[in-house]
Design an enzyme around this catalytic site. Structure first.
Site, PDB file in Angstrom:
ATOM      1  N   CYS A  55     -11.100   3.141 -14.792  1.00  0.00           N
ATOM      2  CA  CYS A  55     -11.480   1.922 -15.431  1.00  0.00           C
ATOM      3  C   CYS A  55     -12.094   2.191 -16.794  1.00  0.00           C
ATOM      4  O   CYS A  55     -11.907   1.438 -17.890  1.00  0.00           O
ATOM      5  CB  CYS A  55     -12.881   1.484 -14.582  1.00  0.00           C
ATOM      6  SG  CYS A  55     -12.159   0.864 -12.879  1.00  0.00           S
ATOM      7  N   ARG A 138      -6.725  -3.581  -9.433  1.00  0.00           N
ATOM      8  CA  ARG A 138      -6.545  -3.861 -10.883  1.00  0.00           C
ATOM      9  C   ARG A 138      -5.405  -5.223 -11.130  1.00  0.00           C
ATOM     10  O   ARG A 138      -4.236  -4.854 -10.877  1.00  0.00           O
ATOM     11  CB  ARG A 138      -6.107  -2.747 -11.577  1.00  0.00           C
ATOM     12  CG  ARG A 138      -7.048  -1.482 -11.405  1.00  0.00           C
ATOM     13  CD  ARG A 138      -6.490  -0.100 -11.999  1.00  0.00           C
ATOM     14  NE  ARG A 138      -7.169   0.732 -11.443  1.00  0.00           N
ATOM     15  CZ  ARG A 138      -8.442   1.422 -12.011  1.00  0.00           C
ATOM     16  NH1 ARG A 138      -9.032   0.732 -12.831  1.00  0.00           N
ATOM     17  NH2 ARG A 138      -8.995   2.400 -11.288  1.00  0.00           N
TER      18      ARG A 138
HETATM   19  C1  BEZ Z   1     -11.654   4.853 -11.084  1.00  0.00           C
HETATM   20  O1  BEZ Z   1     -11.516   5.909 -11.586  1.00  0.00           O
HETATM   21  O2  BEZ Z   1     -11.460   3.714 -12.051  1.00  0.00           O
HETATM   22  C2  BEZ Z   1     -11.442   4.379  -9.732  1.00  0.00           C
HETATM   23  C3  BEZ Z   1     -10.745   5.207  -8.958  1.00  0.00           C
HETATM   24  C4  BEZ Z   1     -10.619   4.913  -7.654  1.00  0.00           C
HETATM   25  C5  BEZ Z   1     -11.509   3.897  -7.145  1.00  0.00           C
HETATM   26  C6  BEZ Z   1     -12.207   2.954  -8.024  1.00  0.00           C
HETATM   27  C7  BEZ Z   1     -12.259   3.256  -9.133  1.00  0.00           C
END
Ligand code: BEZ
Length: 238
Positions: A55, A138
């Site tokens: 993110c 997402r």
């Molecule tokens: C992230 O790195 O943004 C992420 C990865 C897996 C689950 C939730 C967020």
């Protein structure tokens, strides 16, 4: 989550629907969506959680391209099921501490919605329980100046979005609207665009004679050049 909330959580708007309305608290104050964005394109996107690496990379990349989206009359609006103070703390950390691929001191100026109750994520089908019942996937909703959903994309939690592709989508949709064309695979501004199918046998025949200002691969598949400068001028002036 009870059964009623779960059912709402998986309700999904579709392409061509009016974007569901909501009021929300964001890092830029309260917003009234999509009404206050009337006249602009909008990318409404959800992310799973603040203070997570994928993110963070997405937000930095979105923000570094904010001027290009703005020139294309496109506003960005983010959402996660975290609270406002978490959002504020995360965005401050991004600005003050994170340097990523040469991008640093990045200020996220677009609104980030707090949605702890998942009220908005539910309306937009951003919670996909087989992926996670506590985090938004997402999701990306491209909404046009009339508030109509024009593109929907979902990515899983582990896969960061291609922000160049989201920009390409905005330019391609605007090109379709402005020039009454479709855009072929991997289209980029400057490439030939597809013109509407021949509406009669006579027109199909004419197209195959090859005398018109177009390229025809067959009678049903013809393209024409749209000058890149003219295209970008038309779009960016709107
Ligand atoms: C992230 O790195 O943004 C992420 C990865 C897996 C689950 C939730 C967020």
């Amino acid at each position: 989550m009870d059964a009623q909330n779960m059912a709402e959580a998986v309700s999904m708007p579709r392409i061509g629907d009016k974007a569901p309305s909501f009021k929300a608290i964001t890092t830029q104050g309260e917003i009234n969506f999509p009404e206050q964005y009337s006249g602009s394109w909008v990318i409404l996107f959800s992310h799973p959680a603040d203070f997570t690496p994928v993110c963070t990379s997405e937000f930095i990349t979105f923000a570094s391209m904010a001027d290009r989206f703005s020139e294309a009359n496109c506003k960005l609006v983010g959402l996660s099921v975290d609270g406002l103070y978490s959002h504020i703390a995360w965005l401050r950390t991004i600005k003050e501490k994170i340097e990523y691929k040469g991008m640093k001191n990045i200020e996220i100026k677009f609104p980030l919605i707090e949605d702890i109750t998942m009220r908005i994520a539910g309306k937009y089908g951003m919670i996909q329980p087989n992926e996670s019942s506590t985090k938004a996937v997402r999701a990306v909703f491209v909404i046009d100046p009339e508030g109509i959903i024009r593109t929907i994309i979902y990515y899983p939690l582990s896969l960061g979005r291609n922000i160049d592709e989201l920009y390409r989508i905005i330019i391609a949709l605007q090109t379709s609207d402005a020039f009454s064309v479709s855009t072929p695979a991997n289209w980029q501004p400057g490439d030939e665009a597809i013109i509407p199918a021949a509406g009669s046998s006579e027109e199909a025949g004419k197209r195959m004679e090859g005398k018109q200002d177009m390229t025809c691969y067959d009678w049903f598949f013809c393209t024409k050049k749209i000058d890149k400068e003219k295209l970008m001028d038309t779009i960016l002036k709107k």
